[in-house]
Design a protein around this motif. Structure first.
Motif: not given
Lengths: 647, 187
Positions: A182-195
């Protein structure tokens, strides 16, 4: 869930016309007298089944008898219970420790009974904590929570705690994909960052202790529910997922666009091989493992610092996606282990996949592309058949062991019975109202007891005497022993039961503990007889080693406590008699009371803030002289020189 | 006679007396088992439990380790078994008869002693007991049942006692046979 109710309410209104049309085959109701006879358990007699119903937002697990629907116990699991001291006492506080600190509540959804060879063995029941991802294990000799393990790299432990055929593993999956770690990222980067992750927690065959064995990182979808294969499909676990659109806002609309989402078929034997071959990566993380020590009657909390993680992109053959219409919720495996039934909650059919066809499709590489390196199988190559007109909003399916399946239909508020193999609907019966899960005793095992089905409904409305805006929850019991389902009983339930499981009573009743043998009580602060009762001061900590027996405490007069002291009441119930608990509390106790079973020791901490005399007493009516079971503590000002004394 | 002596040792294997207590709150049963050398509960913990309940009526607690009879009785039983074997070896009718009569006297004393213990427990009550019923005593019956407040006490001999009875029967039989054998000689 409250919001979901609202949405559902609106949807229901719009769908009334269709619902009425679909409900054409309304079910049978047994005559009142006949139904009453079939659920009547005469005074002094026992129910045929224990039913364990999740508490939902109350975080607990309640126990009912079937067919009577009588409530027997509410087991404290994820929520503190000031009635017994669970989560307040020094012994039990550790059970609720997580990497986010002490969390005194959760949202518990799915109780699952341990199995051997795919059949219920009556040892333990597991239940998930949805909010702060956790799995609890309850010992079915004591009906008490004995272990809670936190699931790292997860958010919303919904698809859990389903078990493999011999309870080798209990599984977990993340309902909300999140950055891992878990880390601090923009929510809109879902496709890139979320797993997402699916987790396998091993269970010790004899003791039941859980251990985080390994996790598999999967593409960022919403993983929803799961079931393990059995018989021929043993070695696989199937996880439903929705939001193949990978939306991160207004999922109601944005995650309902695709025609098909996925069931992730996970070959855990293959994953096990990779782990054994050292292919899993040790990843730094934080989670708690809390285990009750039967010997010391105390929970030991351990902070864990790493977890083994497998990457399916690097190590193929572990996971395949089966396309499944449409936003599937439940995934259920029939008793033969041949069929995988999905509840596509927005679908107009129930798709049934064939395990055999799935293996052939994998062997023949009949793929339709991939998602994050995970092959997507061709729908038609895996499908065994579709149940047509199964009711609106099919969610979950259980089996009767006689070749029939029973699916809950949320929107049309009914149970639909259909035949495995021919996929034809043979009966349907209304539920009151908006059924979520349904439950047949042993209905997820190799040997269901096809006598009853219980409907666990989401809406109660007018079924009982009204109690203001907040109503009890509604369950119905149906007889399914004949061709036609028959409604036998309405019974209220507490919290919000999602799933439930039931087991023949004789498997558990014979093992149920009556007392804790005092000679086996190795609690650090136990007293084994009144002679050992005493008080010790260590700085501003005062330890009261107290015994409770009918009808007195020892000591019962205590002087020399000072404002600012931290008083530990270590109370041992010396009784060895069945059903003689003692309670303990002090006036102004700002923690909780204690309820101490025979042979048990419990500790509660009290911080007196004002000088004066404080009575303490037994809160459980224990004997004819229960009212006399009392004592006094004298609290003096911080600087006073009253000596510590007791009798 | 040999059989009589050997089965006497069987009295170690079973309780010689049962005291069962019945009350509405104890559907699972509650009771004491009196052995040649110990007192136990019908179930684990029953002895402590009965002691605890008895404090309401001021009855003394039962501590098997402080009852001297339980220490002496095993020696008496072993003594009679050995003496019986010797009697069998000598095979003299009068020796057997003396053995049997002594055994009967000892048993009678034992029974009377047991009664005295029961009397003491039942009558010698703590005057500060919370429950005092004028005129009430709590002596369990020697044999049979008696209502003691909410408890119905049923007292019956155990298998151990039946074994001792068999010993007596066998020894008597042996003496009887000896008598029969003597008669033709005299005739």
């Amino acid at each position: 869930m409250k919001n979901a109710k609202l949405v559902v309410g609106i949807l229901t209104t719009f769908l009334v016309g269709i619902v009425l049309y679909n409900c054409s085959g309304s079910g049978e109701s047994a005559s009142a007298e006949d139904a009453a006879k079939r659920v009547y358990v005469k005074p002094g007699s026992y129910d045929e089944f224990y039913a364990f119903m999740s508490g939902g937002f109350n975080g607990q697990l309640s126990v009912y008898g079937l067919p009577s629907g009588r409530m027997l116990k509410n087991i404290s699991v994820f929520s503190q219970n000031p009635e017994t001291g669970y989560g307040y006492s020094e012994e039990s506080k550790g059970m609720l420790m997580t990497s986010y600190g002490f969390i005194p509540w959760d949202d518990s959804h799915h109780p699952v009974l341990s199995k051997t060879n795919g059949e219920q063995d009556g040892k333990w029941i597991f239940i998930n904590g949805n909010n702060t991802p956790r799995i609890a294990r309850i010992d079915l000799r004591s009906f008490e929570t004995v272990e809670i393990i936190e699931i790292p790299n997860s958010a919303g432990n919904h698809g859990s705690p389903f078990l493999t055929e011999n309870t080798e593993y209990v599984v977990a999956s993340t309902r909300f994909s999140v950055p891992i770690p878990n880390k601090d990222v923009p929510i809109s980067t879902y496709k890139e960052n979320f797993k997402g992750t699916v987790s396998f927690i091993s269970v010790d065959k004899h003791k039941g202790d859980m251990k985080m064995a390994f996790q598999i990182v999967v593409p960022g979808l919403n993983y929803d529910l799961a079931h393990a294969g059995k018989g021929p499909s043993h070695g696989w676990v199937f996880f439903t997922s929705y939001n193949s659109e990978q939306a991160n806002t207004l999922l109601e609309i944005n995650a309902s666009q695709n025609d098909k989402d996925f069931i992730a078929a996970v070959n855990w034997k293959k994953a096990e091989e990779y782990v054994k071959a050292g292919k899993a990566q040790k990843v730094k993380t934080e989670y708690y493992h809390n285990l009750y020590n039967e010997n010391t009657q105390t929970t030991e909390s351990q902070k864990m610092n790493d977890v083994l993680v497998l990457d399916p992109e690097k190590y193929p053959g572990m996971i395949y996606y089966i396309p499944t219409p449409k936003s599937p919720h439940g995934v259920d495996i029939d008793p033969s282990g041949k069929y995988i039934v999905a509840g596509g909650k927005l679908s107009s059919v129930i798709p049934v996949h064939s395990f055999e066809k799935m293996i052939k499709a994998i062997d023949g590489k009949l793929f339709d592309g991939n998602l994050g390196g995970i092959p997507i199988l061709k729908y038609d190559e895996v499908l065994a058949g579709e149940v047509i007109n199964p009711g609106l909003g099919p969610l979950h399916t259980e089996f009767d062991g006689k070749g029939y399946a029973y699916t809950s239909a949320f929107l049309s508020s009914e149970i639909v019975k259909w035949k495995l193999g021919t996929w034809e609907v043979v009966d349907r019966i209304p539920t009151y109202y908006s059924i979520g899960h349904l439950m047949i005793p042993g209905g997820d095992s190799k040997k269901p007891s096809g006598k009853y089905v219980v409907a666990l409904n989401k809406i109660t409305k007018d079924r009982y005497l009204p109690t203001g805006p907040e109503l009890t929850q509604s369950a119905q019991l149906y007889d399914i022993s004949g061709d036609k389902m028959q409604l036998l009983l309405d019974f209220p339930t507490i919290g919000e039961p999602h799933y439930a499981q039931a087991i023949p009573a004789d498997l558990l009743a014979k093992n149920s503990k009556k007392i804790y043998p005092i000679e086996k009580n190795n609690h650090k602060h136990a007293v084994k007889s009144e002679k050992e009762a005493r008080i010790e001061r260590k700085g501003n900590e005062v330890h009261v080693y107290m015994s409770a027996t009918r009808s007195h405490f020892k000591p019962d007069n205590i002087e020399g406590i000072k404002v600012g002291d931290k008083v530990y009441w270590h109370v041992t119930n010396l009784e060895q008699d069945w059903d003689i608990p003692h309670g303990f509390t002090v006036k102004g106790m700002n923690n909780s009371e204690l309820l101490i079973m025979p042979g048990q020791t419990k500790t509660i901490v009290w911080n007196p803030t004002k000088a004066g005399i404080y009575p303490f007493y037994c809160t459980d009516f224990c004997s004819a002289l229960h009212q006399e079971m009392q004592g006094y503590v004298r609290v003096s000002d911080a600087g006073s020189n009253v000596k510590l004394s007791f009798n | 006679m040999i059989a009589a002596s050997i089965i006497l040792l069987g009295a170690f294997l079973f309780p010689i007396w049962h005291i069962d207590l019945r009350a509405p709150q104890y559907p699972e049963g509650l009771g004491l088992r009196i052995w040649v050398n110990q007192i136990t509960g019908l179930k684990d913990g029953d002895l402590d439990l009965i002691n605890n309940l008895n404090h309401y009526i001021g009855m003394k607690t039962i501590h098997p380790e402080s009852i001297p009879e339980l220490k002496i009785m095993p020696y008496i039983v072993i003594f009679f078994a050995i003496a019986g074997l010797l009697a069998a070896k000598f095979n003299k009718k009068w020796i057997k008869a003396v053995w049997l009569v002594t055994l009967l006297i000892i048993l009678a004393i034992g029974l009377y002693d047991y009664y005295l213990w029961g009397y003491d427990y039942g009558h010698n009550l703590n005057p500060k007991a919370p429950i005092k019923v004028p005129g009430m005593s709590y002596q369990p019956p020697l044999i049979g049942s008696k209502q003691l407040l909410n408890m119905n006490a049923l007292s019956v001999p155990g298998v151990g006692t039946i074994i001792i009875l068999f010993t007596i029967l066998l020894a008597s039989g042996s003496i009887y046979i000896d008598t029969k054998k003597e008669r033709p000689k005299n005739a």
